[in-house]
Motif scaffolding. Sequence first.
Motif, mmCIF file in Angstrom:
data_model
loop_
_atom_site.group_PDB
_atom_site.id
_atom_site.type_symbol
_atom_site.label_atom_id
_atom_site.label_comp_id
_atom_site.label_asym_id
_atom_site.label_seq_id
_atom_site.Cartn_x
_atom_site.Cartn_y
_atom_site.Cartn_z
ATOM 1 N N VAL A 186 0.861 -1.172 0.000
ATOM 2 C CA VAL A 186 0.000 0.000 0.000
ATOM 3 C C VAL A 186 0.904 1.230 0.000
ATOM 4 N N PHE A 187 0.588 2.201 -0.862
ATOM 5 C CA PHE A 187 1.371 3.426 -0.951
ATOM 6 C C PHE A 187 0.524 4.605 -0.505
ATOM 7 N N ASN A 188 1.195 5.628 0.020
ATOM 8 C CA ASN A 188 0.477 6.779 0.560
ATOM 9 C C ASN A 188 0.546 7.958 -0.393
ATOM 10 N N ALA A 189 -0.644 8.475 -0.771
ATOM 11 C CA ALA A 189 -0.765 9.726 -1.532
ATOM 12 C C ALA A 189 0.134 9.726 -2.772
ATOM 13 N N SER A 190 0.955 10.790 -2.946
ATOM 14 C CA SER A 190 1.727 10.933 -4.180
ATOM 15 C C SER A 190 2.862 9.924 -4.301
ATOM 16 N N ALA A 191 3.163 9.183 -3.228
ATOM 17 C CA ALA A 191 4.140 8.094 -3.353
ATOM 18 C C ALA A 191 3.629 6.993 -4.268
ATOM 19 N N ARG A 192 2.327 7.045 -4.573
ATOM 20 C CA ARG A 192 1.730 6.054 -5.466
ATOM 21 C C ARG A 192 1.960 6.407 -6.933
ATOM 22 N N ASN A 193 2.488 7.595 -7.220
ATOM 23 C CA ASN A 193 2.668 8.008 -8.617
ATOM 24 C C ASN A 193 3.621 7.085 -9.370
ATOM 25 N N PHE A 194 4.837 6.924 -8.856
ATOM 26 C CA PHE A 194 5.853 6.176 -9.596
ATOM 27 C C PHE A 194 6.276 4.881 -8.927
ATOM 28 N N ASN A 195 5.983 4.681 -7.645
ATOM 29 C CA ASN A 195 6.417 3.440 -7.002
ATOM 30 C C ASN A 195 5.789 2.187 -7.607
ATOM 31 N N PRO A 196 4.462 2.128 -7.821
ATOM 32 C CA PRO A 196 3.902 0.895 -8.403
ATOM 33 C C PRO A 196 4.440 0.562 -9.796
ATOM 34 N N PRO A 197 4.463 1.512 -10.750
ATOM 35 C CA PRO A 197 5.007 1.137 -12.060
ATOM 36 C C PRO A 197 6.493 0.789 -12.017
ATOM 37 N N ALA A 198 7.271 1.475 -11.157
ATOM 38 C CA ALA A 198 8.682 1.122 -11.018
ATOM 39 C C ALA A 198 8.821 -0.298 -10.502
#
Length: 256
Positions: A186-198
């Motif tokens: 689970v990612f928080n807020a804008s940390a979800r922008n690039f962490n999942p695709p990376a």
Amino acid sequence: MSLSKVVASAADAVADIPSGASLAVGGFGLVGIPWFLIEALLEQGADDLTIVSNNCGVDGAGLGLLLEQGRISRVIASYVGENKEFARQYLSGELTVELTPQGTLAERLRAGGAGIGAFFTPTGVGTMVAEGGLPWRHHPDGTVALASPPKEVRTFHSREMVLEEAIVTDVALVRAAIADRAGNCVFNASARNFNPPAAMAGRLTIVEAERVVDVGELRPDDVHLQGVFVQRVVELTAEQAAHKDIEKRTTRERVN
């Protein structure tokens, strides 16, 4: 048989990353970056690295630390950002830089993780992104040593679109707010922008998590990244989990 992908430390997690490896690194600026995996890689010593990330940190922090030690040879990113050393190395010919539109970069990573070899997008049509000629590397005198090649452009539904190749890297380093022992994140807020695709783009994906929970504690609907994409999880201490910086802090007096 245990489902746990938790490893003892960040140092153990990155110990086998070789020199010359390509890495997808999550985060946006300094938000949501894998601080302690980057520091562990710095101590580990691998060099000649290719980094795929939204940007390359800032001077003195994040990926900027690897850059300052000359450990990065190539960067695929969407912008130079606040990093003066990044700009200096690029313009002096020490660093190869493939600047890519931000949304295109995110989709190149996601497509790589989804097994899609390439895709067409209207972003960049009519510019050097599609037509070629973007400086990837300079000579020391500032002239262009290597420029981007032209890309295929086709028309779909009466709209021109450019072909972009997906990205798959040897390793991905990401930071999650919560991970379970099987690697669901689970990612928080804008940390979800690039962490999942990376994370999806890495053949070996390593997650540093602010909190680790047992399998079954996360509701399936709350999971942003499935554990099938993750091979190693590092549990941060409370002090490490609280370490979150931004590039610039701007404040003003509260008006009542």
